[in-house]
Design a protein around this motif. Sequence first.
Motif, PDB file in Angstrom:
ATOM      1  N   ARG A 210       0.842  -1.210   0.000  1.00  0.00           N
ATOM      2  CA  ARG A 210       0.000   0.000   0.000  1.00  0.00           C
ATOM      3  C   ARG A 210       0.868   1.248   0.000  1.00  0.00           C
ATOM      4  N   TYR A 211       1.921   1.260   0.817  1.00  0.00           N
ATOM      5  CA  TYR A 211       2.846   2.405   0.835  1.00  0.00           C
ATOM      6  C   TYR A 211       3.447   2.630  -0.546  1.00  0.00           C
ATOM      7  N   ASP A 212       3.903   1.566  -1.170  1.00  0.00           N
ATOM      8  CA  ASP A 212       4.516   1.692  -2.494  1.00  0.00           C
ATOM      9  C   ASP A 212       3.521   2.240  -3.515  1.00  0.00           C
ATOM     10  N   LEU A 213       2.301   1.728  -3.502  1.00  0.00           N
ATOM     11  CA  LEU A 213       1.305   2.095  -4.499  1.00  0.00           C
ATOM     12  C   LEU A 213       0.731   3.486  -4.273  1.00  0.00           C
ATOM     13  N   GLN A 214       0.454   3.847  -3.017  1.00  0.00           N
ATOM     14  CA  GLN A 214      -0.265   5.091  -2.721  1.00  0.00           C
ATOM     15  C   GLN A 214       0.641   6.244  -2.309  1.00  0.00           C
ATOM     16  N   VAL A 215       1.859   5.946  -1.897  1.00  0.00           N
ATOM     17  CA  VAL A 215       2.742   7.021  -1.398  1.00  0.00           C
ATOM     18  C   VAL A 215       4.027   7.097  -2.217  1.00  0.00           C
ATOM     19  N   ARG A 216       4.816   6.033  -2.194  1.00  0.00           N
ATOM     20  CA  ARG A 216       6.134   6.102  -2.829  1.00  0.00           C
ATOM     21  C   ARG A 216       6.055   6.361  -4.335  1.00  0.00           C
ATOM     22  N   ASP A 217       5.280   5.568  -5.046  1.00  0.00           N
ATOM     23  CA  ASP A 217       5.231   5.703  -6.505  1.00  0.00           C
ATOM     24  C   ASP A 217       4.656   7.044  -6.955  1.00  0.00           C
TER      25      ASP A 217
END
Length: 244
Positions: free
Chosen positions: A34-41
């Motif tokens: 979720r962090y990767d999809l919604q924040v990091r990317d």
Amino acid sequence: MSNTTGQLIPDAQAFLAELAKNNSRDWFKTQKSRYDLQVRDPAQTLLSEVADYLRPHHPGIQGKLFRPQRDLRFSKNKTPYHTHVHMLWQLPGLPGAGLFFGIEANRLRVGGGVMTLKGAALTRWRSAVAGQPFTRDYPTAGLDHVAGHDASPDSGFADELAALTDILTLKRFMANAAELTRVPAPFGKTHPHADLLRRKSLTLWCDLDPKAQIVPMGTICSAALMLEPLFILLRPILTDIDTA
């Protein structure tokens, strides 16, 4: 602006609010995708979009997303993750200077300036504030004679910078506090720009309404345009190139 960056702020704020209540490695591991999809990317996309827009004015500009993991080696606070998302655009022609954007669960900030003045740059800063003329290109340099009068020994840097920060204050940009409690030697404590002499950095920050429908790309690029006069003033301070 891409759809992913448009959703970055609400998604990141929701994630950070939950992280603040569950700040553990086990929780973050379950939420990593979720962090990767919604924040990091989306943040990486925003970094690239802003850099592309500003590159004609700042060739070589690069964006940086700060890692979520905290450095716990010297901290009493052992929570493993930051509860904010910080982004930086480094300006290659101005060592140490950049644009910043920060997201917290209940706070949004945009700003820019120079995080650290040290060595030769700090020496040039203090000399300029104290009134020593630059030996390089400067917005108000080169006025040898005006209306038959000799040039002032003051470079005009401090007055111009103070006026600019006043203007930016009207646009809701607030300067960080000076780091030193006393004016450094050999300058007197009654110097008219004592606050500037007590500085070892200069950043200006604008707190945004976290509930407003903010477009990140437009907000950051607008701030960059407002802060551009500051970067112009800082250029002879931060560079070693003698243009005399």
